[in-house]
Design an enzyme around this catalytic site. Sequence first.
Site, PDB file in Angstrom:
ATOM      1  N   THR A 324      -0.210  -9.769   3.765  1.00  0.00           N
ATOM      2  CA  THR A 324       0.826  -9.522   3.207  1.00  0.00           C
ATOM      3  C   THR A 324       0.631  -8.401   2.128  1.00  0.00           C
ATOM      4  O   THR A 324      -0.215  -7.776   1.959  1.00  0.00           O
ATOM      5  CB  THR A 324       1.489 -10.645   2.357  1.00  0.00           C
ATOM      6  OG1 THR A 324       0.632 -10.769   1.221  1.00  0.00           O
ATOM      7  CG2 THR A 324       1.442 -11.953   2.971  1.00  0.00           C
ATOM      8  N   CYS A 325       1.870  -7.770   1.957  1.00  0.00           N
ATOM      9  CA  CYS A 325       2.169  -6.553   0.964  1.00  0.00           C
ATOM     10  C   CYS A 325       2.021  -7.118  -0.516  1.00  0.00           C
ATOM     11  O   CYS A 325       2.795  -6.484  -1.237  1.00  0.00           O
ATOM     12  CB  CYS A 325       3.398  -5.835   1.225  1.00  0.00           C
ATOM     13  SG  CYS A 325       3.038  -5.073   2.727  1.00  0.00           S
ATOM     14  N   ASP A 326       1.160  -7.930  -0.816  1.00  0.00           N
ATOM     15  CA  ASP A 326       1.316  -8.550  -2.177  1.00  0.00           C
ATOM     16  C   ASP A 326      -0.121  -8.297  -2.716  1.00  0.00           C
ATOM     17  O   ASP A 326      -1.000  -8.915  -2.048  1.00  0.00           O
ATOM     18  CB  ASP A 326       1.752  -9.790  -2.367  1.00  0.00           C
ATOM     19  CG  ASP A 326       1.774 -10.402  -3.733  1.00  0.00           C
ATOM     20  OD1 ASP A 326       0.911 -10.200  -4.442  1.00  0.00           O
ATOM     21  OD2 ASP A 326       2.787 -11.035  -4.014  1.00  0.00           O
TER      22      ASP A 326
END
Length: 377
Positions: A324-326
């Site tokens: 994910t983009c976290d």
Amino acid sequence: MTEKIARFFEEQRPQTPCLVVDLDVVERNYNDLSEALPDARIYYAVKANPAPEILSLLNRLGSAFDTASVPEIEMVLAAGCTPDRISYGNTIKKEADIRRAFELGVRLFAFDSEAELEKIERAAPGARVFCRILTSGEGAEWPLSRKFGCDLPMARELLLKARDMNVEPWGVSFHVGSQQKDLTQWDIAIAQVAMLFRDLEAHGVDLGMINLGGGFPTRYRSDVPASAAYGEAIFHSLRQHFGNHLPEAIVEPGRGMVGNAGVIESEVVLISRKSANERKRWVYLDIGKFGGLAETMDEAIQYPIETPVDHDEETEPVVLAGPTCDSADVLYEKTEYHLPLSLKVGDRVRIRATGAYTTTYSAVCFNGFSPLQSYCI
Ligand SMILES: *Cc1c(COP(=O)(O)O)cnc(C)c1O
């Protein structure tokens, strides 16, 4: 990994990421723990893995269930369990949910505060209640902090108060922390509970039950004591502190019941380096903290990882991360993980001992990723 799971992956080639649980292992865990603690009643902690197949199996084996919400109670009932084998063990409940549980036939409720006790009296009159006490969480890899339980003087006050209310003061519970590898932690808590029992008995409150909670471990990257060792330690401690006047004992295993029964298959999405001369490679998988591996928070739970090229002796340290983009979605950065140099993008890796606290921890649609798919075989 069991042969059954290996065969499933080979024959089905399921979309990744997915969890596969071998029900035979769950059954073995149940039988091992029952044998280790023949005098204790098992209340499976549903939150560890509420797959209907697991609930049905455990129901068939005679297990009772520890639940934390009305939907969990409904799942357990749907699996064929009767309400007399259900405990509503969450100490933080809405009054409307207590009422609903009572309507569904549940008669055993946890509390750790005066306000909760009053809610139970109003919404579940006459029900049995047990008070949860604080423990230190020492020795646990996934401690449960101070969120649950109250100290002993408060437990004493509340149970005395319960005597004069329209509920039945029934027992005391604790949880020594999840993935607890220190057997002496139960003894510390049992000694305190026994003192409380005696004290209350002198004041006319005869408690009937001690709830020893969960904490039974799963083997991850290092060995853990066998169920039998836990059983012996607990039995010895109950005898020592309660003598022949043993109360009904219950345990609430979650992780220990299902952890080693599951394997997640995941695909390598990317392997990269942050600079030309950096030794550590970054390996990005198609599962991360939000896809079910939330227990890698602070790198607390360290899952064993298998690759198709484990025969390759040339390995290098890696950072493992999710897709994910976290930026929080990094699994292991400080913990040593070495993976073969020949591992490549597209390879399927297996994350073992992931039967507990994975499907239930996966986000519904963060970044558009689907929740963790699971199969019980
Ligand atoms: C989560 C929980 C358990 C299960 O704990 P494990 O360490 O997974 O065995 C047991 N009892 C209660 C009240 C819980 O909240």
